[in-house]
Design a protein around this motif. Structure first.
Motif, PDB file in Angstrom:
ATOM      1  N   ASN A  14       0.922  -1.144  -0.256  1.00 47.21           N
ATOM      2  CA  ASN A  14      -0.043  -0.155   0.214  1.00 47.21           C
ATOM      3  C   ASN A  14       0.832   1.418   0.056  1.00 47.21           C
ATOM      4  O   ASN A  14       1.891   1.443   0.575  1.00 47.21           O
ATOM      5  CB  ASN A  14      -0.907  -0.090   1.400  1.00 47.21           C
ATOM      6  CG  ASN A  14      -1.930  -1.080   1.232  1.00 47.21           C
ATOM      7  OD1 ASN A  14      -2.268  -1.535   0.092  1.00 47.21           O
ATOM      8  ND2 ASN A  14      -2.441  -1.325   2.312  1.00 47.21           N
ATOM      9  N   SER A  15       0.437   2.218  -0.701  1.00 49.77           N
ATOM     10  CA  SER A  15       1.092   3.630  -0.561  1.00 49.77           C
ATOM     11  C   SER A  15       0.932   4.266   0.509  1.00 49.77           C
ATOM     12  O   SER A  15       0.234   3.655   1.524  1.00 49.77           O
ATOM     13  CB  SER A  15       0.552   4.530  -1.781  1.00 49.77           C
ATOM     14  OG  SER A  15      -0.748   4.777  -1.326  1.00 49.77           O
ATOM     15  N   ASN A  16       1.803   5.261   1.103  1.00 52.87           N
ATOM     16  CA  ASN A  16       1.579   6.137   2.165  1.00 52.87           C
ATOM     17  C   ASN A  16       0.440   6.795   2.323  1.00 52.87           C
ATOM     18  O   ASN A  16      -0.114   7.064   3.488  1.00 52.87           O
ATOM     19  CB  ASN A  16       2.907   6.752   2.394  1.00 52.87           C
ATOM     20  CG  ASN A  16       4.433   5.782   2.330  1.00 52.87           C
ATOM     21  OD1 ASN A  16       4.339   5.264   3.402  1.00 52.87           O
ATOM     22  ND2 ASN A  16       5.018   6.073   1.527  1.00 52.87           N
ATOM     23  N   TYR A  17      -0.127   7.451   0.968  1.00 51.39           N
ATOM     24  CA  TYR A  17      -1.298   8.306   1.123  1.00 51.39           C
ATOM     25  C   TYR A  17      -2.473   7.671   0.490  1.00 51.39           C
ATOM     26  O   TYR A  17      -2.307   7.134  -0.892  1.00 51.39           O
ATOM     27  CB  TYR A  17      -0.927   9.481   0.646  1.00 51.39           C
ATOM     28  CG  TYR A  17       0.367   9.964   1.188  1.00 51.39           C
ATOM     29  CD1 TYR A  17       0.694  10.339   2.402  1.00 51.39           C
ATOM     30  CD2 TYR A  17       1.532  10.263   0.304  1.00 51.39           C
ATOM     31  CE1 TYR A  17       1.788  10.924   3.020  1.00 51.39           C
ATOM     32  CE2 TYR A  17       2.860  10.680   0.952  1.00 51.39           C
ATOM     33  CZ  TYR A  17       2.851  11.107   2.215  1.00 51.39           C
ATOM     34  OH  TYR A  17       4.078  11.601   2.805  1.00 51.39           O
ATOM     35  N   GLU A  49       4.856  11.033  -3.476  1.00 52.12           N
ATOM     36  CA  GLU A  49       5.734   9.784  -3.238  1.00 52.12           C
ATOM     37  C   GLU A  49       6.032   9.028  -4.231  1.00 52.12           C
ATOM     38  O   GLU A  49       5.382   9.255  -5.403  1.00 52.12           O
ATOM     39  CB  GLU A  49       4.885   9.050  -2.167  1.00 52.12           C
ATOM     40  CG  GLU A  49       3.762   8.321  -2.683  1.00 52.12           C
ATOM     41  CD  GLU A  49       2.938   7.305  -1.524  1.00 52.12           C
ATOM     42  OE1 GLU A  49       3.588   6.885  -0.737  1.00 52.12           O
ATOM     43  OE2 GLU A  49       1.735   7.181  -1.595  1.00 52.12           O
ATOM     44  N   TYR A  51       7.079   5.101  -6.142  1.00 51.09           N
ATOM     45  CA  TYR A  51       7.036   3.731  -6.086  1.00 51.09           C
ATOM     46  C   TYR A  51       8.245   3.318  -6.646  1.00 51.09           C
ATOM     47  O   TYR A  51       8.314   3.599  -8.046  1.00 51.09           O
ATOM     48  CB  TYR A  51       5.634   3.054  -6.506  1.00 51.09           C
ATOM     49  CG  TYR A  51       5.801   1.766  -6.570  1.00 51.09           C
ATOM     50  CD1 TYR A  51       5.934   0.958  -5.263  1.00 51.09           C
ATOM     51  CD2 TYR A  51       6.099   1.018  -7.787  1.00 51.09           C
ATOM     52  CE1 TYR A  51       5.952  -0.519  -5.278  1.00 51.09           C
ATOM     53  CE2 TYR A  51       6.154  -0.527  -7.719  1.00 51.09           C
ATOM     54  CZ  TYR A  51       6.013  -1.150  -6.569  1.00 51.09           C
ATOM     55  OH  TYR A  51       6.215  -2.452  -6.842  1.00 51.09           O
ATOM     56  N   SER A  57       8.879  -0.948  -3.208  1.00 48.69           N
ATOM     57  CA  SER A  57       8.850  -0.180  -1.908  1.00 48.69           C
ATOM     58  C   SER A  57       8.288   1.198  -2.426  1.00 48.69           C
ATOM     59  O   SER A  57       8.501   1.770  -3.566  1.00 48.69           O
ATOM     60  CB  SER A  57       9.855  -0.121  -1.182  1.00 48.69           C
ATOM     61  OG  SER A  57      11.152   0.431  -1.971  1.00 48.69           O
ATOM     62  N   TRP A  58       7.469   1.930  -1.271  1.00 48.56           N
ATOM     63  CA  TRP A  58       7.209   3.380  -1.454  1.00 48.56           C
ATOM     64  C   TRP A  58       8.399   4.460  -0.685  1.00 48.56           C
ATOM     65  O   TRP A  58       8.646   4.087   0.242  1.00 48.56           O
ATOM     66  CB  TRP A  58       5.934   3.455  -0.830  1.00 48.56           C
ATOM     67  CG  TRP A  58       4.943   2.844  -1.707  1.00 48.56           C
ATOM     68  CD1 TRP A  58       4.553   1.392  -1.414  1.00 48.56           C
ATOM     69  CD2 TRP A  58       4.303   3.568  -2.612  1.00 48.56           C
ATOM     70  NE1 TRP A  58       3.533   1.487  -2.307  1.00 48.56           N
ATOM     71  CE2 TRP A  58       3.126   2.267  -3.323  1.00 48.56           C
ATOM     72  CE3 TRP A  58       4.174   4.695  -3.303  1.00 48.56           C
ATOM     73  CZ2 TRP A  58       2.237   2.619  -4.354  1.00 48.56           C
ATOM     74  CZ3 TRP A  58       3.311   4.668  -4.496  1.00 48.56           C
ATOM     75  CH2 TRP A  58       2.397   3.968  -4.848  1.00 48.56           C
ATOM     76  N   ASP A  59       8.460   5.408  -1.307  1.00 49.50           N
ATOM     77  CA  ASP A  59       9.337   6.583  -0.756  1.00 49.50           C
ATOM     78  C   ASP A  59       8.350   8.048  -0.638  1.00 49.50           C
ATOM     79  O   ASP A  59       8.262   8.244  -1.415  1.00 49.50           O
ATOM     80  CB  ASP A  59      10.529   6.952  -1.209  1.00 49.50           C
ATOM     81  CG  ASP A  59      11.421   7.771  -0.762  1.00 49.50           C
ATOM     82  OD1 ASP A  59      11.182   8.228   0.087  1.00 49.50           O
ATOM     83  OD2 ASP A  59      12.391   7.986  -1.471  1.00 49.50           O
ATOM     84  N   ALA A  60       8.073   8.341   0.746  1.00 52.25           N
ATOM     85  CA  ALA A  60       7.472   9.178   0.957  1.00 52.25           C
ATOM     86  C   ALA A  60       8.485  10.704   1.452  1.00 52.25           C
ATOM     87  O   ALA A  60       7.614  11.555   1.489  1.00 52.25           O
ATOM     88  CB  ALA A  60       6.463   9.236   2.184  1.00 52.25           C
TER      89      ALA A  60
END
Length: 127
Positions: A14-17, A49, A51, A57-60
């Motif tokens: 899942n994404s951060n937002y 963000e 992906y 992985s996700w980076d916010a």
């Protein structure tokens, strides 16, 4: 995520937002930038963000846009910049535009559009 190499769908974290009506743009071989979007949390419309499909992985840590926006358009300008324009937010349709500097992780405003634009998909880079 859809994998065209083997015509299959793959699960990703899942994404951060949680947003809808955001933009997505490839900014490298494996990274996709997600910008803005509508959310029940009013502070999310400016957030971005990435992906990374290589690391799944996700980076916010991407800098937020200067203006919250959703249903906007975005286009890469070469491999160092990204232009995003128009859209809407709680103030209505936007005529603002901004450029993301990928290497320096910062946004800067540019001249406004001639009028507010939302839900358009017509940004192209002309060389």
């Amino acid at each position: 995520m859809f994998n065209p190499l083997d015509n299959s769908w793959e699960n990703v974290p899942n994404s951060n937002y949680a947003t809808s009506s955001h933009t997505t743009v490839n900014i490298s071989d494996s990274r996709i930038l997600f910008c803005g979007g509508f959310s029940a949390d009013p502070g999310v419309g400016q957030l971005c963000e990435t992906y990374d499909s290589a690391t799944n992985s996700w980076d916010a840590s991407v800098a937020p846009m200067n203006m919250a926006r959703w249903v906007h358009s975005a286009v890469p300008l070469g491999d160092k910049y990204l232009l995003t324009a128009g859209g809407e937010n709680t103030s209505g349709w936007l005529n603002s535009a901004e450029i993301y500097d990928i290497e320096n992780n910062c946004w800067f405003d540019i001249d406004d559009l001639n009028g507010g634009q939302a839900s358009f998909f017509g940004l192209v880079q002309i060389s």
